[in-house]
Design an enzyme around this catalytic site. Structure first.
Site, PDB file in Angstrom:
ATOM      1  N   SER A  50       0.845  -1.194   0.000  1.00 45.32           N
ATOM      2  CA  SER A  50       0.000   0.000   0.000  1.00 45.32           C
ATOM      3  C   SER A  50       0.886   1.253   0.000  1.00 45.32           C
ATOM      4  CB  SER A  50      -0.959  -0.047   1.193  1.00 45.32           C
ATOM      5  OG  SER A  50      -2.062   0.810   0.991  1.00 45.32           O
TER       6      SER A  50
ATOM      7  N   ASP B 218      -5.830  -3.812  -2.243  1.00 43.97           N
ATOM      8  CA  ASP B 218      -4.732  -3.432  -1.351  1.00 43.97           C
ATOM      9  C   ASP B 218      -4.049  -4.632  -0.695  1.00 43.97           C
ATOM     10  OD1 ASP B 218      -3.321  -2.240   0.957  1.00 43.97           O
ATOM     11  OD2 ASP B 218      -4.496  -0.449   0.512  1.00 43.97           O
TER      12      ASP B 218
END
Length: 279
Positions: free
Chosen positions: A43, A187
């Site tokens: 991320s 993610d």
């Protein structure tokens, strides 16, 4: 067992800024960690990992976070955190295995109304000073939204660096899942905010966690247990989390672009005052 690994965890645009500031402050005081043999980015950490392996000097990367005139354009994330937490909690309730939880979060992500995927990709593209994979070993983590299986992208994966970072940053329910090779990815933090276990086999591992060890996210395994596993495998490990001033600078919404300047400056100050120790 050999080599050093630098693991950079998630934490929104504030996490990008804080981690960049932290690494800058450390380097300015003789502790440059960016030359590690392996970088694992998840991320926000995938953004920083791609940036610091790009050949761009740290002081330049810091300026791109701290100076409002030089910051890349971002799409403000309007979030009702109570509603988001309720939806997220409802999606994962009742599932017992980590893979089931990841698939449930993937379904939430695929059903969410978000900005167009192309618009979000343009944001990621603007964040990265270089769009080619580095020679330095870099692993970027995302999760297949349908199967729940984690995916480690690297130079040999045949996937563009921009797409890999976009996938790793696709916060479920906030940003669109990213299409790569006909699959949809979300993610990498859906598996773990840091994915530090992917550094197994390295003799010295530094983990930078903008969200801290007690982040309230579904994890395959708690971070402190992962670090114990790395030590049991023979590694020396250091964990760096935000200090009090940095926590205040990140604030309650790490996706708010306005956090970038204060978070970068707080990270740099923390790095300047920090002596990293591995044990």
């Amino acid at each position: 067992m050999g080599g050093q690994a630098l693991v950079l965890g998630g934490g929104g645009v504030a996490g990008v800024a804080w981690t960049t500031g932290l690494l800058t402050g450390l380097a300015e005081h003789g502790q440059d960690l960016t030359g590690a043999d392996l970088l694992v980015g998840t991320s926000a950490g995938s953004v920083v990992a791609a940036q610091v392996t790009s050949g761009t000097p740290l002081h330049e990367l810091f300026a791109r976070q701290a100076d409002p005139a030089r910051q890349a354009p971002e799409i403000p994330a309007e979030i009702d955190f109570e509603k988001f937490a309720a939806e997220f909690g409802g999606a994962v309730t009742g599932w017992t295995s980590p893979a089931e939880v990841r698939r449930a979060v993937g379904r939430l992500a695929l059903a969410a109304e978000t900005v167009p995927e192309a618009d979000r990709r343009a944001v990621i593209e603007a964040r990265l000073p270089v769009h080619e994979w580095p020679e330095q070993r870099l692993v970027i983590v995302a999760v297949d939204a349908e199967t729940g299986e984690p995916r480690r992208f690297d130079r040999a994966s045949g996937v563009s660096l921009v797409d890999a970072v976009a996938a790793s940053c696709a916060v479920p329910g906030i940003w669109p899942a990213v299409t790569i090779g006909g699959r949809r990815y979300v993610d990498g933090g859906v598996r773990s905010a840091e994915n530090a276990d992917y550094a197994t086999g390295h003799s010295r591992v530094t983990v930078v966690s903008p969200l801290g060890a007690d982040a309230p996210l579904p994890m395959e395994k708690p971070l402190l247990e992962v670090l114990d596993d790395l030590r049991a495998a023979g590694a020396e490990v250091a964990l760096i989390t935000p200090d009090e001033a940095s926590v205040a600078s990140i604030g309650e919404n790490p996706l708010d672009p306005a956090t970038r300047t204060p978070a970068a400056e707080a990270g740099r100050a923390q790095g300047a005052a920090l002596t990293v120790t591995w044990k």
